[in-house]
Design an enzyme around this catalytic site. Sequence first.
Site, PDB file in Angstrom:
ATOM      1  N   LYS A 144       0.357   3.445 -10.725  1.00  0.00           N
ATOM      2  CA  LYS A 144      -0.855   4.021 -10.127  1.00  0.00           C
ATOM      3  C   LYS A 144      -2.090   3.859 -11.013  1.00  0.00           C
ATOM      4  O   LYS A 144      -3.200   3.765 -10.503  1.00  0.00           O
ATOM      5  CB  LYS A 144      -0.631   5.500  -9.790  1.00  0.00           C
ATOM      6  CG  LYS A 144       0.240   5.683  -8.555  1.00  0.00           C
ATOM      7  CD  LYS A 144       0.205   7.109  -8.045  1.00  0.00           C
ATOM      8  CE  LYS A 144       0.973   7.240  -6.740  1.00  0.00           C
ATOM      9  NZ  LYS A 144       2.438   7.227  -6.954  1.00  0.00           N
ATOM     10  N   GLU A 186      -6.764  13.725  -3.271  1.00  0.00           N
ATOM     11  CA  GLU A 186      -5.686  14.678  -3.055  1.00  0.00           C
ATOM     12  C   GLU A 186      -4.481  14.208  -3.857  1.00  0.00           C
ATOM     13  O   GLU A 186      -4.399  13.040  -4.257  1.00  0.00           O
ATOM     14  CB  GLU A 186      -5.306  14.744  -1.571  1.00  0.00           C
ATOM     15  CG  GLU A 186      -4.367  13.643  -1.094  1.00  0.00           C
ATOM     16  CD  GLU A 186      -5.010  12.266  -1.036  1.00  0.00           C
ATOM     17  OE1 GLU A 186      -6.264  12.185  -1.011  1.00  0.00           O
ATOM     18  OE2 GLU A 186      -4.255  11.277  -1.011  1.00  0.00           O
ATOM     19  N   SER A 233       8.554   0.646 -10.303  1.00  0.00           N
ATOM     20  CA  SER A 233       7.185   1.159 -10.195  1.00  0.00           C
ATOM     21  C   SER A 233       6.847   2.272 -11.179  1.00  0.00           C
ATOM     22  O   SER A 233       5.684   2.451 -11.524  1.00  0.00           O
ATOM     23  CB  SER A 233       6.902   1.622  -8.767  1.00  0.00           C
ATOM     24  OG  SER A 233       7.878   2.553  -8.337  1.00  0.00           O
TER      25      SER A 233
HETATM   26  C1  LIG Z   1       3.379   7.086  -5.888  1.00  0.00           C
HETATM   27  C2  LIG Z   1       4.530   6.279  -6.305  1.00  0.00           C
HETATM   28  C3  LIG Z   1       5.152   5.363  -5.419  1.00  0.00           C
HETATM   29  C4  LIG Z   1       4.752   5.220  -3.983  1.00  0.00           C
HETATM   30  O1  LIG Z   1       3.469   4.714  -3.764  1.00  0.00           O
HETATM   31  P1  LIG Z   1       3.219   3.237  -3.220  1.00  0.00           P
HETATM   32  O2  LIG Z   1       1.789   3.271  -2.830  1.00  0.00           O
HETATM   33  O3  LIG Z   1       4.138   3.016  -2.047  1.00  0.00           O
HETATM   34  O4  LIG Z   1       3.515   2.307  -4.321  1.00  0.00           O
HETATM   35  C5  LIG Z   1       6.189   4.575  -5.897  1.00  0.00           C
HETATM   36  N1  LIG Z   1       6.629   4.695  -7.173  1.00  0.00           N
HETATM   37  C6  LIG Z   1       6.074   5.565  -8.038  1.00  0.00           C
HETATM   38  C7  LIG Z   1       6.617   5.636  -9.418  1.00  0.00           C
HETATM   39  C8  LIG Z   1       5.013   6.376  -7.641  1.00  0.00           C
HETATM   40  O5  LIG Z   1       4.463   7.256  -8.519  1.00  0.00           O
END
Ligand SMILES: *Cc1c(COP(=O)(O)O)cnc(C)c1O
Length: 395
Positions: free
Chosen positions: A87, A109, A375
């Site tokens: 993010k 938010e 992610s």
């Molecule tokens: C917020 C988040 C997601 C989901 O958000 P996307 O916009 O679908 O990428 C996925 N993995 C992590 C670690 C997150 O914090």
Amino acid sequence: MPNKDGFFGEYGGCFVPPMLEPIMKEITEAYEKIKDDPVFKEELYYLQKHYTGRPSPVFHAQNLSKQLGGAQIYLKREDLNHTGAHKINHCLGEALLAKRMGKKKIIAETGAGQHGVALATAAALVGLECDIHMGEVDIYKEHPNVVRMKILGANVIPATHGLKTLKEAVDSAFEAYVQDPVNQLYAIGSVVGPHPFPMMVRDFQSVIGREAKEQFQEMTGKLPDNLVACVGGGSNAMGLFSAFLQDDVNIFGVEPAGTSFKTGDHAATLTLGKPGMIHGFKCYLLQDEKGEPAAVNTVASGLDYPGVGPQHSYLKDVERVKYETITDKEAIDAFIELARKEGIIPALESSHAVAYAMKLAPTLSPDQTILVNLSGRGDKDIDYVVEKYGKDYGL
Ligand SMILES: *Cc1c(COP(=O)(O)O)cnc(C)c1O
């Protein structure tokens, strides 16, 4: 893609109250101007390298691959970024854009607090005020992230109506934004919302795919045969996929099947939703009998959204990406498995992608490859996993 009105096929667009139309146009124009400006690009690149720690590595998960006895699994390590997830990639972009546009404050938010923390971080660095709207219930549940945001200098504003969770936080942030859209920028946390956000957030996340493509080729001499990423709103997935859409690569997006396919038990939007409208754009949408956004639930709060990015909606229709599902239980298994085989604790969101790769790998031969977007890291999830599932794993 998208076209000049922000459409990916029939999805996307900009369906906002008339007073916000010129503001969205202004943001689009500012972004179009800035994105190719060498000074802006240099500034963003500098921060990606020296602040976030990019490029994030690609790691060959040999132990896990060997155990599964099929394709080789590789991980793109977005979990190693500053703040622990992907993010920060778009939050830095949005904060720099806000600063360039002369905004004083950046607002958003947050549900579990992940977007709030990443944005508060970027605001502190760039020198902007930051208001994060959060449901009162979530403020209580996600205490550590609330404390982080406050330490970083952000105001955490409780949403006190209705169910007091994510949807109410969106309402609250939106209300505050409409009162002064000139001095504030509403920084959306995924590839969702009205144009230009799905395009802009994708572009800021596309660094994942560009890096991964180069790194993977350097390591193996080839492109990956398969890509896997989890899909909540869809930003980490679009970030990886965008570099490979024209290539001969199978692409899988993974949605949360939660505890069952009954309405309210999952957030498998592309798998079970129908086209509809949410938060100013058109996309696949989980809907109740009245066509309103349905209740959703998954063990990974970052995937808890009844809509999904418009580009994913389009990629599903044209069958360029296959969207699959993983249950809470499968995600928890993958969480533990990756920790024990590779010494990496993944976020529960990312565990959905790992779980799908673990299903896919044994169906393929050992000379084939799967690149998974990891992610985020799972530090935020450890207490919850032990409390709720610990007994099953001897914890
Ligand atoms: C917020 C988040 C997601 C989901 O958000 P996307 O916009 O679908 O990428 C996925 N993995 C992590 C670690 C997150 O914090």
